[in-house]
Design an enzyme around this catalytic site. Structure first.
Site, PDB file in Angstrom:
ATOM      1  N   ASP A  83      -0.491  20.700  53.545  1.00 28.22           N
ATOM      2  CA  ASP A  83       0.270  21.843  54.043  1.00 28.22           C
ATOM      3  C   ASP A  83      -0.371  23.153  53.591  1.00 28.22           C
ATOM      4  O   ASP A  83      -0.794  23.284  52.448  1.00 28.22           O
ATOM      5  CB  ASP A  83       1.703  21.745  53.508  1.00 28.22           C
ATOM      6  CG  ASP A  83       2.591  22.829  54.075  1.00 28.22           C
ATOM      7  OD1 ASP A  83       2.295  23.332  55.172  1.00 28.22           O
ATOM      8  OD2 ASP A  83       3.580  23.186  53.404  1.00 28.22           O
ATOM      9  N   ASP A 118       1.457  28.864  58.838  1.00 33.44           N
ATOM     10  CA  ASP A 118       2.174  27.749  58.223  1.00 33.44           C
ATOM     11  C   ASP A 118       1.976  26.452  59.005  1.00 33.44           C
ATOM     12  O   ASP A 118       2.440  26.330  60.132  1.00 33.44           O
ATOM     13  CB  ASP A 118       3.660  28.086  58.142  1.00 33.44           C
ATOM     14  CG  ASP A 118       4.433  27.029  57.395  1.00 33.44           C
ATOM     15  OD1 ASP A 118       3.825  26.328  56.569  1.00 33.44           O
ATOM     16  OD2 ASP A 118       5.651  26.903  57.631  1.00 33.44           O
TER      17      ASP A 118
END
Ligand SMILES: *[C@@H]1O[C@H](CO)[C@@H](O)[C@H](O)[C@H]1NC(C)=O
Ligand SMILES: *[C@@H]1O[C@H](CO)[C@@H](O)[C@H](O)[C@H]1NC(C)=O
Ligand SMILES: *[C@@H]1O[C@H](CO)[C@@H](O)[C@H](O)[C@H]1NC(C)=O
Ligand SMILES: *[C@@H]1O[C@H](CO)[C@@H](O)[C@H](O)[C@H]1NC(C)=O
Length: 437
Positions: free
Chosen positions: A313, A95
């Site tokens: 992201d 992440d």
């Protein structure tokens, strides 16, 4: 540069005892490290529609604060991985939208199920608790001193994500090894002592059953790239909808490997937000649909007193646009795509068209204009096909409406080699066949 096939099975290991790994420590950049990522939904036998629905929901869930939730890509160990005596394997969700790396930890009073054993710090000579007054502990926002439970002023953290997932535990240090667990070839392993990570005791949320925790690859001081002092890292995500070929993540990759893409490398500055050090902000200037640039002022995509802005992201699935921009994109697609619109129902918040049984219906091009770089999105990175319950074919737009923040999700980054050049504060991307990397 081509690495031997074996290198594609590199794993992220947290050894509880590092006896066997005689790697020069202190510099993970000694060798480029390659790890494999698999999609969180890979191998679960979900249909394209279920997959998309899950992706949409996952994106939705995490929007309020960018801090991840669940992501595409748990770092997946090779089945025969063995990092030496006492080594504990972990399998972490990758992440870039959060900083803390954590794994579920014994005694694990409130943990989710995982297939690997829980981490047991007591079996490790390189494991230690971090005190409350350590700089690592201070860089977390919500901490307290574990007087009662863990005693001795150890650092107790509460880390929450945009989708209300949470992990509570204590912040520890351990030697972390990245690398191929299989076989005796340790030359490609990189090992780093004293890496701060969360020993998660109470973990709740949308974590995939495949994982044991999360690998924080954000920009803040506690993230793995920061702690490992990486000059760069990159990933190349394989197509999410069509199969479950593993993706690749590379730490401190050599420059020549990066140049193997199939188009010109594009480079744009990474921007810092003093009010939120974690996300990777980009300077997006505009969007073209078809041949027409949307009439959107650049300021819509920019940071405004620490809020809004455009972020790239790995932990968000599909693209998020501010409502005013989404409306224009939607209108442009409605004008270009000459197909009936499917009432938004099973497709959630996404715009879908009913498509003929075969053929590839026309959709307009989608181009993102960044400072110094242009991203021509391949069709597969913003349109996907799904069958509805009745077996009718739909095509849907993998873009949704959010708040003021623009998020470029992992769906948009498929088959693109994306390089985070931390040293020079730049992001580069190039089209690539990620299953061949
Ligand atoms: C707490 O720290 C003190 C002093 O370092 C030590 O004597 C004691 O054994 C520690 N207690 C625990 C429970 O670790
Ligand atoms: C990434 O960092 C490594 C280590 O500093 C360096 O050798 C390499 O050239 C960098 N790669 C790129 C593509 O910038
Ligand atoms: C910027 O945000 C801060 C903190 O929320 C606030 O105190 C300040 O008034 C804001 N400034 C402007 C110009 O909006
Ligand atoms: C929408 O969902 C409802 C309830 O699931 C269902 O009865 C209805 O047929 C759906 N409509 C369409 C157009 O798919």
């Amino acid at each position: 540069m081509k690495l031997p096939m074996k290198m594609q099975k590199l794993v992220l290991l947290i050894p509880a005892l590092l006896a066997a790994l005689a790697i020069s420590c202190c510099n993970a950049a000694a060798a480029p490290v390659r790890m494999q990522l698999t999609h969180v939904d890979a191998g679960r036998g979900l249909s394209g529609r279920e997959l998309m629905h899950r992706m949409a929901m996952r994106s939705k869930a995490r929007a309020p604060r960018l801090l991840s939730g669940s992501a595409t890509a748990p770092v997946s160990p090779a089945p025969d991985a063995d990092g030496g005596p006492g080594t504990r394997r972990v399998q972490l969700t990758f992440d870039t939208g959060s900083d803390l790396t954590w794994t579920q930890c014994l005694p694990c009073p409130l943990c989710f199920e995982q297939s690997l054993p829980y981490f047991d710090g007591s079996r490790s000579s390189t494991h230690a608790l971090l005190p409350c007054d350590s700089t690592q502990c201070q860089s977390l926002q919500v901490v307290s001193c574990g007087k009662k439970y863990w005693s001795n002023q150890s650092c107790v953290y509460i880390y929450t994500y945009g989708d209300k997932s949470v992990t509570v535990g204590h912040l520890d240090v351990e030697t972390i090894t990245f690398g191929d667990g299989a076989g005796a070839d340790t030359s490609r392993r990189a090992s780093m002592p004293g890496v701060a990570f969360g020993c998660g005791l109470v973990n709740h949320g949308t974590y995939g059953i495949a994982g044991t925790g999360l690998a924080g690859f954000g920009r803040g001081p506690l993230s793995l790239p920061s702690q490992l002092k990486l000059d760069n890292f990159s990933y190349c995500l394989t197509a999410a909808m069509t199969g479950s070929k593993p993706s690749t993540i590379l730490l401190d990759l050599p420059a020549d490997l990066y140049s193997h893409g199939c188009s010109a490398v594009q480079t744009t500055p990474l921007i810092k937000n003093p009010r939120n050090p974690t996300p990777y902000y980009l300077s997006l200037k505009g969007i073209t649909v078809g041949s027409k640039r949307l009439p959107v002022p650049e300021s819509v995509f920019a940071l405004k007193n620490g809020t809004g802005g455009t972020v790239i992201d790995s932990g968000t699935s599909i693209m998020w646009l501010p409502p005013s921009v989404y409306r224009l994109v939607r209108e442009a697609f409605l004008a270009h795509v000459k197909l009936p619109v499917v009432p938004s129902n099973g497709t959630g918040p996404l715009l879908c068209f009913s498509a003929p049984p075969r053929g590839k219906p026309y959709v307009p091009k989608l181009v993102l204009h960044f400072e110094g770089a242009t991203m021509h999105l391949p069709r597969e990175n913003y349109v996907f096909e799904v069958d509805d319950d009745a077996g009718n074919r739909n095509i849907c737009l993998a873009i949704t409406e959010g708040d003021e923040m623009t998020i470029i999700g992992n769906f948009q980054q498929q088959n693109m080699h994306v390089l985070y050049d931390l040293k020079n504060s730049k992001l580069s991307f190039v089209h690539a066949q990620c299953d061949k990397l």
